[in-house]
Design a protein around this motif. Structure first.
Motif, PDB file in Angstrom:
ATOM      1  N   MET A   1      -9.272  -7.776 -29.148  1.00  0.00           N
ATOM      2  CA  MET A   1      -9.103  -6.342 -28.694  1.00  0.00           C
ATOM      3  C   MET A   1     -10.350  -5.958 -28.189  1.00  0.00           C
ATOM      4  O   MET A   1     -11.365  -6.287 -28.446  1.00  0.00           O
ATOM      5  N   GLU A   2     -10.154  -5.255 -27.081  1.00  0.00           N
ATOM      6  CA  GLU A   2     -11.528  -4.847 -26.426  1.00  0.00           C
ATOM      7  C   GLU A   2     -12.308  -3.576 -27.213  1.00  0.00           C
ATOM      8  O   GLU A   2     -11.585  -2.753 -27.887  1.00  0.00           O
ATOM      9  N   PRO A   3     -13.703  -3.891 -27.089  1.00  0.00           N
ATOM     10  CA  PRO A   3     -14.294  -2.968 -27.703  1.00  0.00           C
ATOM     11  C   PRO A   3     -13.932  -1.416 -27.411  1.00  0.00           C
ATOM     12  O   PRO A   3     -14.113  -0.573 -28.439  1.00  0.00           O
ATOM     13  N   ASP A   4     -13.832  -1.033 -26.322  1.00  0.00           N
ATOM     14  CA  ASP A   4     -13.561   0.321 -25.734  1.00  0.00           C
ATOM     15  C   ASP A   4     -12.183   0.835 -26.555  1.00  0.00           C
ATOM     16  O   ASP A   4     -12.241   1.719 -26.902  1.00  0.00           O
ATOM     17  N   THR A   5     -11.356  -0.096 -26.808  1.00  0.00           N
ATOM     18  CA  THR A   5     -10.044   0.266 -27.236  1.00  0.00           C
ATOM     19  C   THR A   5     -10.259   0.400 -28.820  1.00  0.00           C
ATOM     20  O   THR A   5      -9.892   1.485 -29.331  1.00  0.00           O
ATOM     21  N   LEU A   6     -10.781  -0.207 -29.163  1.00  0.00           N
ATOM     22  CA  LEU A   6     -11.262  -0.174 -30.811  1.00  0.00           C
ATOM     23  C   LEU A   6     -12.081   0.763 -31.203  1.00  0.00           C
ATOM     24  O   LEU A   6     -11.943   1.859 -31.820  1.00  0.00           O
ATOM     25  N   PHE A   7     -13.010   1.436 -30.067  1.00  0.00           N
ATOM     26  CA  PHE A   7     -13.834   2.542 -30.406  1.00  0.00           C
ATOM     27  C   PHE A   7     -12.915   3.825 -30.363  1.00  0.00           C
ATOM     28  O   PHE A   7     -12.998   4.812 -31.050  1.00  0.00           O
ATOM     29  N   VAL A   8     -12.081   3.801 -29.514  1.00  0.00           N
ATOM     30  CA  VAL A   8     -11.029   5.123 -29.165  1.00  0.00           C
ATOM     31  C   VAL A   8     -10.234   5.322 -30.498  1.00  0.00           C
ATOM     32  O   VAL A   8      -9.908   6.290 -30.965  1.00  0.00           O
ATOM     33  N   VAL A   9      -9.847   3.909 -30.789  1.00  0.00           N
ATOM     34  CA  VAL A   9      -8.787   4.084 -32.033  1.00  0.00           C
ATOM     35  C   VAL A   9      -9.352   4.611 -33.273  1.00  0.00           C
ATOM     36  O   VAL A   9      -9.038   5.501 -33.968  1.00  0.00           O
ATOM     37  N   GLY A  10     -10.756   3.877 -33.409  1.00  0.00           N
ATOM     38  CA  GLY A  10     -11.472   4.431 -34.418  1.00  0.00           C
ATOM     39  C   GLY A  10     -11.948   5.693 -34.425  1.00  0.00           C
ATOM     40  O   GLY A  10     -11.967   6.493 -35.524  1.00  0.00           O
ATOM     41  N   LEU A  11     -12.366   6.181 -33.263  1.00  0.00           N
ATOM     42  CA  LEU A  11     -12.627   7.680 -33.202  1.00  0.00           C
ATOM     43  C   LEU A  11     -11.248   8.649 -33.451  1.00  0.00           C
ATOM     44  O   LEU A  11     -11.541   9.618 -34.375  1.00  0.00           O
ATOM     45  N   ALA A  12     -10.154   8.191 -33.277  1.00  0.00           N
ATOM     46  CA  ALA A  12      -9.078   8.984 -33.368  1.00  0.00           C
ATOM     47  C   ALA A  12      -8.736   9.037 -34.879  1.00  0.00           C
ATOM     48  O   ALA A  12      -8.528  10.000 -35.390  1.00  0.00           O
ATOM     49  N   LEU A  13      -8.922   7.759 -35.521  1.00  0.00           N
ATOM     50  CA  LEU A  13      -8.413   7.702 -36.804  1.00  0.00           C
ATOM     51  C   LEU A  13      -9.539   8.449 -37.657  1.00  0.00           C
ATOM     52  O   LEU A  13      -9.054   9.316 -38.676  1.00  0.00           O
ATOM     53  N   GLY A  14     -10.696   8.651 -37.359  1.00  0.00           N
ATOM     54  CA  GLY A  14     -11.875   9.489 -37.841  1.00  0.00           C
ATOM     55  C   GLY A  14     -11.529  10.890 -37.760  1.00  0.00           C
ATOM     56  O   GLY A  14     -11.451  11.701 -38.686  1.00  0.00           O
ATOM     57  N   VAL A  15     -11.230  11.304 -36.759  1.00  0.00           N
ATOM     58  CA  VAL A  15     -10.915  12.727 -36.491  1.00  0.00           C
ATOM     59  C   VAL A  15      -9.721  13.163 -37.122  1.00  0.00           C
ATOM     60  O   VAL A  15      -9.855  14.170 -37.773  1.00  0.00           O
ATOM     61  N   LEU A  16      -8.725  12.288 -37.078  1.00  0.00           N
ATOM     62  CA  LEU A  16      -7.322  12.587 -37.586  1.00  0.00           C
ATOM     63  C   LEU A  16      -7.437  12.742 -39.057  1.00  0.00           C
ATOM     64  O   LEU A  16      -6.440  13.450 -39.923  1.00  0.00           O
ATOM     65  N   SER A  17      -8.365  11.995 -39.913  1.00  0.00           N
ATOM     66  CA  SER A  17      -8.372  11.848 -41.093  1.00  0.00           C
ATOM     67  C   SER A  17      -9.235  12.787 -41.971  1.00  0.00           C
ATOM     68  O   SER A  17      -9.260  13.084 -43.105  1.00  0.00           O
ATOM     69  N   ILE A  18      -9.986  13.431 -41.386  1.00  0.00           N
ATOM     70  CA  ILE A  18     -10.961  14.630 -41.718  1.00  0.00           C
ATOM     71  C   ILE A  18     -10.061  15.654 -42.260  1.00  0.00           C
ATOM     72  O   ILE A  18     -10.306  16.321 -43.580  1.00  0.00           O
ATOM     73  N   PRO A  19      -9.042  16.481 -41.653  1.00  0.00           N
ATOM     74  CA  PRO A  19      -8.294  17.415 -42.423  1.00  0.00           C
ATOM     75  C   PRO A  19      -7.585  16.904 -43.456  1.00  0.00           C
ATOM     76  O   PRO A  19      -7.422  17.539 -44.625  1.00  0.00           O
ATOM     77  N   ALA A  20      -7.067  15.588 -43.545  1.00  0.00           N
ATOM     78  CA  ALA A  20      -6.736  15.094 -44.985  1.00  0.00           C
ATOM     79  C   ALA A  20      -7.881  15.162 -46.013  1.00  0.00           C
ATOM     80  O   ALA A  20      -7.334  15.423 -47.300  1.00  0.00           O
ATOM     81  N   VAL A  21      -9.008  14.820 -45.731  1.00  0.00           N
ATOM     82  CA  VAL A  21     -10.159  14.790 -46.877  1.00  0.00           C
ATOM     83  C   VAL A  21     -10.238  16.405 -47.321  1.00  0.00           C
ATOM     84  O   VAL A  21     -10.231  16.628 -48.558  1.00  0.00           O
ATOM     85  N   VAL A  22     -10.331  17.181 -46.380  1.00  0.00           N
ATOM     86  CA  VAL A  22     -10.605  18.609 -46.705  1.00  0.00           C
ATOM     87  C   VAL A  22      -9.046  19.008 -47.401  1.00  0.00           C
ATOM     88  O   VAL A  22      -9.582  20.000 -48.609  1.00  0.00           O
ATOM     89  N   SER A  23      -8.110  18.685 -47.194  1.00  0.00           N
ATOM     90  CA  SER A  23      -6.971  19.186 -47.739  1.00  0.00           C
ATOM     91  C   SER A  23      -6.938  18.738 -49.351  1.00  0.00           C
ATOM     92  O   SER A  23      -6.546  19.344 -50.201  1.00  0.00           O
ATOM     93  N   SER A  24      -7.183  17.386 -49.507  1.00  0.00           N
ATOM     94  CA  SER A  24      -7.237  16.728 -50.729  1.00  0.00           C
ATOM     95  C   SER A  24      -8.291  17.320 -51.604  1.00  0.00           C
ATOM     96  O   SER A  24      -8.078  17.781 -52.823  1.00  0.00           O
ATOM     97  N   VAL A  25      -9.396  17.413 -51.077  1.00  0.00           N
ATOM     98  CA  VAL A  25     -10.634  17.986 -51.870  1.00  0.00           C
ATOM     99  C   VAL A  25     -10.320  19.636 -52.320  1.00  0.00           C
ATOM    100  O   VAL A  25     -10.727  20.053 -53.508  1.00  0.00           O
ATOM    101  N   SER A  26      -9.671  20.260 -51.259  1.00  0.00           N
ATOM    102  CA  SER A  26      -9.308  21.867 -51.720  1.00  0.00           C
ATOM    103  C   SER A  26      -8.227  21.827 -52.911  1.00  0.00           C
ATOM    104  O   SER A  26      -8.215  22.932 -53.404  1.00  0.00           O
ATOM    105  N   ARG A  27      -7.343  20.948 -52.927  1.00  0.00           N
ATOM    106  CA  ARG A  27      -6.627  20.918 -53.953  1.00  0.00           C
ATOM    107  C   ARG A  27      -6.974  20.383 -55.112  1.00  0.00           C
ATOM    108  O   ARG A  27      -6.258  20.239 -56.252  1.00  0.00           O
ATOM    109  N   GLY A  28      -8.210  19.623 -55.330  1.00  0.00           N
ATOM    110  CA  GLY A  28      -8.688  19.327 -56.234  1.00  0.00           C
ATOM    111  C   GLY A  28      -8.307  17.769 -56.633  1.00  0.00           C
ATOM    112  O   GLY A  28      -8.457  17.194 -57.776  1.00  0.00           O
ATOM    113  N   GLU A  29      -7.905  17.209 -55.615  1.00  0.00           N
ATOM    114  CA  GLU A  29      -7.122  15.791 -55.854  1.00  0.00           C
ATOM    115  C   GLU A  29      -8.214  14.682 -55.121  1.00  0.00           C
ATOM    116  O   GLU A  29      -9.150  15.125 -54.389  1.00  0.00           O
TER     117      GLU A  29
END
Length: 73
Positions: A1-29
């Motif tokens: 896979m091309e490095p640019d594509t991996l960079f964009v997919v990794g960036l998207a995964l990172g950005v989309l997982s931040i709300p999940a982290v905040v949600s879990s921590v706020s619920r005490g999980e």
């Protein structure tokens, strides 16, 4: 896979997982899945940066994201 594509997919995964982290921590999980997703995203970003000759500059990221997304259509 091309490095640019991996960079964009990794960036998207990172950005989309931040709300999940905040949600879990706020619920005490433990944010297990979100943490794993963040680690995968970080690994993708590091791999893409290390395999791209010259790396990435902050100014070039928006144009690269646009180019990669246009390639999917």
């Amino acid at each position: 896979m091309e490095p640019d594509t991996l960079f964009v997919v990794g960036l998207a995964l990172g950005v989309l997982s931040i709300p999940a982290v905040v949600s879990s921590v706020s619920r005490g999980e433990r944010p297990r899945i979100a943490t794993i997703t963040l680690m995968i995203a970080g690994t993708m970003l590091v791999w893409a940066i290390s395999n791209k000759p010259g790396g990435y500059s902050i100014e070039a990221i928006p144009a690269m994201v646009k180019r990669v997304l246009q390639g999917f259509t």
